[in-house]
Design an enzyme around this catalytic site. Structure first.
Site, PDB file in Angstrom:
ATOM      1  N   GLU A 225       0.662  -1.398  -0.029  1.00 40.74           N
ATOM      2  CA  GLU A 225       0.105  -0.036   0.216  1.00 40.74           C
ATOM      3  C   GLU A 225       0.789   1.082  -0.156  1.00 40.74           C
ATOM      4  O   GLU A 225       0.663   1.939   0.909  1.00 40.74           O
ATOM      5  CB  GLU A 225      -0.950  -0.050   1.207  1.00 40.74           C
ATOM      6  CG  GLU A 225      -1.923  -1.259   1.341  1.00 40.74           C
ATOM      7  CD  GLU A 225      -3.130  -0.935   2.324  1.00 40.74           C
ATOM      8  OE1 GLU A 225      -2.767   0.065   3.233  1.00 40.74           O
ATOM      9  OE2 GLU A 225      -3.846  -1.942   2.196  1.00 40.74           O
ATOM     10  N   GLU A 406      -5.570  -8.566   1.202  1.00 39.68           N
ATOM     11  CA  GLU A 406      -6.165  -8.271   2.400  1.00 39.68           C
ATOM     12  C   GLU A 406      -7.631  -7.753   2.335  1.00 39.68           C
ATOM     13  O   GLU A 406      -7.913  -7.212   1.121  1.00 39.68           O
ATOM     14  CB  GLU A 406      -5.419  -6.751   3.189  1.00 39.68           C
ATOM     15  CG  GLU A 406      -4.163  -7.041   3.430  1.00 39.68           C
ATOM     16  CD  GLU A 406      -3.577  -5.612   4.336  1.00 39.68           C
ATOM     17  OE1 GLU A 406      -4.194  -5.022   4.757  1.00 39.68           O
ATOM     18  OE2 GLU A 406      -2.347  -5.699   4.192  1.00 39.68           O
TER      19      GLU A 406
HETATM   20  C1  FCB Z   1      -4.227  -2.094   5.879  1.00 38.25           C
HETATM   21  C2  FCB Z   1      -2.800  -2.557   6.041  1.00 38.25           C
HETATM   22  C3  FCB Z   1      -2.668  -3.668   7.298  1.00 38.25           C
HETATM   23  C4  FCB Z   1      -3.784  -3.428   8.284  1.00 38.25           C
HETATM   24  C5  FCB Z   1      -5.180  -3.196   7.612  1.00 38.25           C
HETATM   25  C6  FCB Z   1      -6.297  -3.057   8.488  1.00 38.25           C
HETATM   26  O1  FCB Z   1      -4.247  -0.877   5.086  1.00 38.25           O
HETATM   27  O2  FCB Z   1      -2.163  -2.859   5.179  1.00 38.25           O
HETATM   28  O3  FCB Z   1      -1.333  -3.646   7.824  1.00 38.25           O
HETATM   29  O4  FCB Z   1      -3.661  -2.199   9.198  1.00 38.25           O
HETATM   30  O5  FCB Z   1      -5.280  -2.118   6.767  1.00 38.25           O
END
Ligand code: FCB
Length: 499
Positions: A225, A406
């Site tokens: 990210e 994620e």
């Molecule tokens: C993302 C991050 C991860 C965690 C989630 C909730 O942006 O990559 O580390 O904090 O959010």
């Protein structure tokens, strides 16, 4: 920089300054949307909270996933490892940030976190018990190079070798992220990602890691990210290094992407057959209404949120509207050198997508809340956003294989007297997002795997340990691991390869 952008930066800064736990979530509207398979248009989920027609969170939808679909879970180094001073680890910007009073809720730090560095064998067994086919974790740069430069620290490499071997022995494919925000503090001291040189240091670090582990890790992800570093670290300032400096922010965006491209090239320079790609958090952007100018505002917002990171990697050019908006004097615009975009667009093998929330944009370029939020005030629960962003990526950037690295929800989990943790909202969330994912696969999007954020409760950055995102509950005082109800549910989904 345009008035619109300046306003949006200020608005975001204000939002972060007033970040408070949001209204308790209601997933009912999202459940309805996902199970009906339609683009939901309603905005307020509360009224449907008791709708008896909704399926119970754990009931099966009968959606079978492709054979060999990779079921996984994700973590990152600083959030779980602890052992902040063990085996020659140096300090990262997150050590500095979390130890600065007032930066992290409750003064929490990652010094101990989930103590995974010492308990990784137990954690590997828990992963095996879940039936995971893939585990996405990150490598801590300051464990490998305490000061971000020079010969790699063998003890640091050994930890990841043991972890990776333990995964392979258990039939779980390792997926390693090279950078999940824990920049060595020594590199921050020489300018951090504002310094072009740091991108080259990153490539050296990547090379050392590839050399030590390359043959044992089938999939590498470069930078987690980059947008979050830009927005949270350099615009809003509630993440390390804690700045509010729009001038620096987009230069950082460029150098992070340069670092990505250099790492891709570093892997290609070895004889490794492993695959590599970026990990981007993508936000589908929708007009909040039909006011005049809203389409243009949404398009520009999408440029900053998505195309700034996708066009560069997949088309070899930054989006013209974003560059125009930044203006010719912007430090990023001035910092792009001949050949940089060629490096950044070095062909990748896959794209890792992280999806949490949609964004709705007003004509004034501000974000508007349309759906119930979770305990994370920035998250609106909208499963169809998963479908929209995946189909859009495939439509606009071609059929690069995708992995979801994620997706998840924080819930106010408590360890019950009977020793269990009930988290039905997480089950409903995961189920609805997986249903949207399934629909995108059925419509031809090449998604090969999915990773829940997160395997276990952990240090959620500036929120400390307050937000619990895990499938596995961590009782932090004792470090006892307790799989939640969602873990049992996920185990069944994985075993059946069916939602
Ligand atoms: C993302 C991050 C991860 C965690 C989630 C909730 O942006 O990559 O580390 O904090 O959010």
């Amino acid at each position: 920089m345009s008035v619109l952008t300046r306003r949006h930066l200020l608005h975001r800064a204000a939002l972060s300054a007033s970040a408070v736990p949001a209204a308790r979530l209601s997933t009912s509207a999202a459940v309805t949307a996902a199970t009906a398979g339609t683009a939901a248009t309603g905005c307020d989920g509360e009224s449907e909270a008791d709708d008896e027609r909704l399926p119970a969170p754990e009931s099966q939808l009968g959606l079978r996933f492709p054979d060999n679909f990779g079921w996984g879970a994700a973590t990152s180094a600083y959030q779980i490892e602890g052992a902040a001073k063990d085996d020659g680890r140096g300090e990262s910007v997150w050590d500095t940030f979390s130890h600065t009073p007032g930066r992290v809720r409750g003064g929490d730090t990652g010094d101990i976190a989930a103590d995974h560095y010492h308990r990784y064998v137990e954690d590997l067994d828990l992963m095996k018990d879940l039936g995971l086919g893939s585990y996405r974790f990150s490598i801590s740069w300051p464990r490998i190079q305490a000061d971000g430069t020079g010969a790699p620290n063998q003890r640091g490499l050994d930890f990841y070798r043991r972890l990776v071997d333990g995964l392979n022995e258990r039939g779980i494919a390792p997926m390693a992220t090279l950078f999940h925000w824990d920049l060595p503090q020594s590199l921050q001291d020489i300018g951090g990602w504002e310094s072009r040189d740091v991108a080259y240091r990153f490539a050296d670090y990547a090379e050392a890691v590839f050399e030590a582990l390359g043959d044992r890790v089938p999939v590498w992800l470069t930078i987690n990210e980059p947008k979050t570093v830009v927005q949270n670290g350099y615009l809003q300032g509630h993440h390390a290094p804690g700045l509010q400096d729009p001038g620096a922010a987009y230069l950082v965006a460029h150098h992070l992407q340069l670092a990505h491209g250099l790492a891709v090239r570093a892997l290609r320079a070895t004889d490794s057959t492993s695959r590599i790609g970026p990990a981007l958090n993508l936000h589908p952007c929708y007009p909040a209404d039909d006011a005049p100018g809203v389409t243009e505002a949404t398009r520009l917002y999408d440029g900053y949120e998505n195309r700034l990171y996708l066009d560069s990697i997949f088309k070899g050019a930054y989006p013209a509207d974003v560059l125009d908006d930044l203006g010719p004097d912007d430090r990023m615009v001035r910092g792009i050198r001949d050949g940089d975009l060629k490096i950044i667009s070095s062909p990748v093998d896959l794209l890792a997508v992280q999806y949490y929330t949609p964004l709705y944009i007003s004509a004034a370029g501000e974000t508007v809340r349309k759906w119930p939020t979770s305990e994370a005030s920035w998250q609106q629960i909208f499963p169809d956003g998963m479908y929209d962003i995946l189909t859009r990526v495939t439509r606009d950037y071609g059929t690069v294989p995708l992995t979801i690295t994620e997706n998840g929800l924080p819930t106010p989990d408590v360890l019950d007297a009977d020793g269990t943790v009930a988290d039905p909202a997480r089950i409903a969330f995961l189920r609805d997002h997986l249903a949207a994912l399934h629909r995108s696969i059925a419509d031809g999007v090449p998604v090969e795997s999915y990773h829940v954020w997160s395997l276990m409760d952990n240090f959620e950055w500036n929120e400390g340990y307050e937000q619990r995102w895990g499938l596995i509950y961590i009782d932090f005082p004792t470090q006892r691991r307790i799989p939640k109800r969602s873990a049992d549910w996920y185990r069944r989904v994985i075993a059946a390869n069916t939602l």
